[in-house]
Scaffold this active site. Structure first.
Site, PDB file in Angstrom:
ATOM      1  N   HIS A 185     -11.943   9.498   2.140  1.00  0.00           N
ATOM      2  CA  HIS A 185     -11.409  10.442   1.154  1.00  0.00           C
ATOM      3  C   HIS A 185     -11.865  11.878   1.411  1.00  0.00           C
ATOM      4  O   HIS A 185     -11.263  12.813   0.854  1.00  0.00           O
ATOM      5  CB  HIS A 185     -11.774   9.993  -0.267  1.00  0.00           C
ATOM      6  CG  HIS A 185     -10.876   8.903  -0.787  1.00  0.00           C
ATOM      7  ND1 HIS A 185      -9.631   9.163  -1.303  1.00  0.00           N
ATOM      8  CD2 HIS A 185     -11.035   7.558  -0.848  1.00  0.00           C
ATOM      9  CE1 HIS A 185      -9.061   8.033  -1.673  1.00  0.00           C
ATOM     10  NE2 HIS A 185      -9.885   7.036  -1.406  1.00  0.00           N
ATOM     11  N   HIS A 210      -5.844   1.130   2.678  1.00  0.00           N
ATOM     12  CA  HIS A 210      -6.185   0.317   1.512  1.00  0.00           C
ATOM     13  C   HIS A 210      -5.583  -1.080   1.605  1.00  0.00           C
ATOM     14  O   HIS A 210      -6.165  -2.045   1.094  1.00  0.00           O
ATOM     15  CB  HIS A 210      -5.751   1.030   0.237  1.00  0.00           C
ATOM     16  CG  HIS A 210      -6.587   2.231  -0.090  1.00  0.00           C
ATOM     17  ND1 HIS A 210      -6.366   3.469   0.486  1.00  0.00           N
ATOM     18  CD2 HIS A 210      -7.664   2.396  -0.901  1.00  0.00           C
ATOM     19  CE1 HIS A 210      -7.264   4.339   0.029  1.00  0.00           C
ATOM     20  NE2 HIS A 210      -8.068   3.708  -0.806  1.00  0.00           N
ATOM     21  N   GLU A 322      -0.203   7.867  -4.921  1.00  0.00           N
ATOM     22  CA  GLU A 322      -1.545   8.444  -5.007  1.00  0.00           C
ATOM     23  C   GLU A 322      -1.533   9.740  -5.802  1.00  0.00           C
ATOM     24  O   GLU A 322      -2.573  10.187  -6.288  1.00  0.00           O
ATOM     25  CB  GLU A 322      -2.108   8.700  -3.613  1.00  0.00           C
ATOM     26  CG  GLU A 322      -3.609   8.968  -3.631  1.00  0.00           C
ATOM     27  CD  GLU A 322      -4.167   9.425  -2.296  1.00  0.00           C
ATOM     28  OE1 GLU A 322      -5.392   9.525  -2.176  1.00  0.00           O
ATOM     29  OE2 GLU A 322      -3.374   9.695  -1.377  1.00  0.00           O
ATOM     30  N   HIS A 337      -2.039   6.031  -9.606  1.00  0.00           N
ATOM     31  CA  HIS A 337      -3.233   5.515  -8.936  1.00  0.00           C
ATOM     32  C   HIS A 337      -4.509   6.085  -9.529  1.00  0.00           C
ATOM     33  O   HIS A 337      -5.444   5.349  -9.877  1.00  0.00           O
ATOM     34  CB  HIS A 337      -3.163   5.840  -7.436  1.00  0.00           C
ATOM     35  CG  HIS A 337      -4.473   5.666  -6.729  1.00  0.00           C
ATOM     36  ND1 HIS A 337      -5.276   6.736  -6.406  1.00  0.00           N
ATOM     37  CD2 HIS A 337      -5.128   4.564  -6.301  1.00  0.00           C
ATOM     38  CE1 HIS A 337      -6.367   6.298  -5.806  1.00  0.00           C
ATOM     39  NE2 HIS A 337      -6.310   4.990  -5.721  1.00  0.00           N
ATOM     40  N   HIS A 377      -6.121  -2.248  -6.728  1.00  0.00           N
ATOM     41  CA  HIS A 377      -5.487  -1.880  -5.460  1.00  0.00           C
ATOM     42  C   HIS A 377      -4.568  -2.979  -4.929  1.00  0.00           C
ATOM     43  O   HIS A 377      -3.683  -2.686  -4.123  1.00  0.00           O
ATOM     44  CB  HIS A 377      -6.539  -1.469  -4.430  1.00  0.00           C
ATOM     45  CG  HIS A 377      -6.834   0.000  -4.486  1.00  0.00           C
ATOM     46  ND1 HIS A 377      -6.049   0.932  -3.838  1.00  0.00           N
ATOM     47  CD2 HIS A 377      -7.784   0.700  -5.151  1.00  0.00           C
ATOM     48  CE1 HIS A 377      -6.516   2.151  -4.091  1.00  0.00           C
ATOM     49  NE2 HIS A 377      -7.568   2.037  -4.876  1.00  0.00           N
TER      50      HIS A 377
END
Length: 667
Positions: A185, A210, A322, A337, A377
């Site tokens: 990230h 992911h 996202e 998300h 997730h």
């Protein structure tokens, strides 16, 4: 060397003089910090210095984005250091660490800087909170650092075997695993300057990185007799899984909140964080995204229709789900998300009546420790798979590499008596806590933790090339469980979602019969254990040399110790899949990768395009063609499947490989 900790004395600290400086030691590096006209940084003070920091909180995300923009905009290295030194001393340490780290990774003049692992700067995020009382006692009692002994962290400190989910806690709580997620990230922030957010295939990589986490987690669950993780589909049902992290924050001096079992998600109304979000909003965003997937069309912010195309659709969908700053329409499709993370993270105190902070689901550095991370997730992952299910399966022509046939394959683990077995075991290693502590006297203070590891191994792949002349191939290696939770052979539709990528690399096929050999340490997925936990001060080469440049390599990549799942004592049956595709069609024309060109599969290439033109996860990112029910029926001549076993030995090896003890492992 680039400074990893910049200290600028305030007026109060200047009054204390040498007392402050002595706490950092005479050997501490000192750099010149020039007086410059700083831009207005007052916005960063809106986050309290003792508060936790979360990229999922909109205000925190925006403040971090602005600070990154300022760091990147500093005209030279000296101005950057001066600005960073001021920010470090005046603002929230987690905010500073994140923004400074992102800037280091993206500024042209700091591209060779190596970030220290977050476990050095904030060890309280990764080890049992009781360790710090012992560390303080050890530091104050044993003056000579050479005589200090490591503080052993129990392998099973967060729960007992009464909690079924604890069987895979060794994996979820693995320090290297959580550091990988934190570093990913940093490389792919979802807020900030467009040039660092809108990277090549960034939305698709969010999906694939992911998706592989979920595939590997389910694989690990099979190793421990657990079912596949259940998607968090119904936002109004209680969350069965509880989690008590046993982590203390040395910054806020408070424990990380726990989440009891069977907690109900609620609407958020927290004025302190400026958060007001309803469960209904999550449901509305979810339904709108599914509508876009099934119709194949996204409505942009300007009202135009954007098609989710065969190859670009997953990248667009990634930005949408996202909710990065590049989302085509964040007001309409929302922030699903990120807000899902927050609703779960605040489930224990949704209206702030108890003045509790968010739980670890709100922190990218540690949220993979929580079982509910994988439920959430899995739901997010399935939205991408729903899109992939709308695409046509690959044809034989799309999969085949005419003239190339894999005739056989073998895997040999170091020290093994038989081929085609992976061997796993427990390993102990030490982590220096002293960078993140301010105990006096100074010196190393080690914590000893236990993690999963595997014996190094090598592939031997026999290939026949019947085409004329030299061919360029691209070897793709995956592995999946052979059987499901009940011991029944997996069907292709399910097994493809459990395929974990082990390696991917180009080869020259010069002769009719070619033997390809490759070591596990060369994997395009992983970084070595030493890179994850490297001591930046030990054995550092002279500044400005080629050796130092090699020393300062990058840190994004799956931890090598978790390349192979745990397996079982009796030997878990798995299937190794090998495919060779035409590299002339797959390769991306760009300059050779520099120091950060190792773990490309999940992290991409720094400052370059993703080094494979095929969709990520190819050939398992789509349903099988007509008649494909199992893996053998999927194969073309350029593919090969080998039955293997993963054998787990319930033994602990200490640092340096010595045997420590034998005990009954969880699961």
């Amino acid at each position: 060397m680039f400074p990893v900790c910049l200290f600028l004395q305030t007026d109060r600290q200047k009054q204390l003089g040498t007392t402050v400086i002595s706490r950092f030691g005479e050997k501490a590096e000192r750099i010149s910090v020039r007086n410059i006209n700083l831009p207005d940084l007052s916005f960063a003070s809106r986050i309290n210095k003792r508060a936790q920091f979360s990229l999922f909180l909109p205000e925190h995300r925006q403040i971090a984005g602005k600070l990154i923009q300022i760091f990147l905009g500093m005209r030279n290295l000296e101005d950057f250091w001066s600005c960073a030194a001021y920010a470090r001393n005046h603002f929230n340490p987690f905010l500073f660490n994140y923004a400074y780290s992102v800037a280091l990774l993206h500024r042209e003049d700091t591209r060779e800087a190596h970030l220290p692992p977050l476990s050095e700067s904030f060890p309280d995020k990764y080890v049992d909170g009781s360790v710090f009382a012992e560390a303080r006692e050890e530091a104050n009692t044993v003056i000579d650092p050479q005589q200090r002994v490591p503080i052993v962290i129990p392998k099973d400190y967060s729960a007992s075997d009464l909690e079924e989910e604890h069987k895979v806690a060794y994996w979820r709580e693995d320090i290297g695993l959580n550091l990988h997620h934190w570093h990913w990230h940093l490389v792919y922030p979802f807020e900030g300057p467009t040039e660092i957010v809108n990277k090549d295939r960034r939305g698709e990589l969010f999906f694939y990185a992911h998706q592989q986490i979920i595939a590997r987690y389910n694989f690990e669950r099979f190793c421990n007799g657990l079912q596949r993780v259940k998607r968090l589909l119904n936002f109004r049902e209680p969350i069965v899984e509880g989690y008590f992290p046993k982590l203390d924050s040395l910054v806020s001096s408070r424990n990380w909140p726990a989440r009891p079992s069977n907690i109900q998600l609620s609407d958020l109304n927290r004025e302190t964080e400026g958060m007001k979000i309803d469960i209904q909003s999550l449901e509305r965003w979810r339904d709108r995204i599914y509508e876009a997937i099934h119709s194949g069309v996204i409505i942009t912010l300007g009202g135009q229709r954007m098609n989710l195309t065969e190859f670009e659709g997953v990248n667009t969908l990634g930005a949408l789900i996202e909710a990065t700053s590049t989302s085509p329409n964040r007001p309409f499709y929302g922030d699903l998300h990120n807000m899902g993370h927050l609703v779960i993270a605040f489930a224990h105190d949704p209206d702030n009546r108890h003045l509790e902070n968010f739980a670890i689901m709100g922190d990218t550095a540690i949220n993979m420790r929580d079982p509910v991370f994988y439920r959430w997730h899995s739901f997010v992952d399935d939205m991408f798979h729903e899109h992939k299910r709308t695409l046509q399966p690959y044809t034989v022509q799309q999969l085949d590499f005419p003239g190339i046939q894999i005739k056989g394959a073998e895997v040999n683990s170091d020290g093994a008596r038989r081929p085609n077995e992976f061997h796993t075991y427990w390993q102990q290693n030490d982590m220096d806590l002293s960078r993140g502590l301010d105990f006096s006297p100074r010196g190393p203070i080690f914590a000893r933790f236990t993690h999963l590891n595997h014996r190094p191994f090598s592939y031997r792949i026999q290939v026949e090339n019947t085409a004329a002349g030299q061919r360029e191939g691209y070897v793709r290696i995956f592995m999946a469980p052979k059987n499901d939770e009940r011991g029944v052979p997996l069907q292709f539709r399910d097994q493809r979602l459990l395929m974990i990528e082990l390696d991917k690399f180009p080869v020259k096929l010069n002769q009719r019969n070619v033997l390809i050999q490759r070591r596990s340490s060369e994997s395009s997925v992983t970084i070595p254990f030493e890179r994850t936990f490297r001591n930046l001060d030990q054995n550092r080469p002279q500044a400005g040399t080629a050796e130092e440049e090699r020393f300062n390599f990058c840190g994004c990549g799956w931890p090598q110790n978790l390349l192979i799942p745990k397996g079982t004592a009796q030997g878990m049956e798995v299937q190794l899949f090998i495919m060779i595709t035409d590299y002339t069609k797959d390769k991306v024309d760009q300059p050779p990768a520099g120091q950060c060109g190792k773990a490309t599969a999940y992290c991409g290439l720094r400052g370059q395009r993703y080094p494979d033109k095929k969709p990520m996860g190819f050939p398992f990112d789509r349903l099988g063609r007509q008649g494909v029910n199992n893996l053998p029926s999927f194969l073309t001549k350029n593919m090969f499947v080998k039955d293997m076993t993963i054998r787990f030995v319930d033994r602990v090896e200490g640092p340096g490989g010595r045997n420590v003890t034998t005990f009954q492992a969880s699961g």
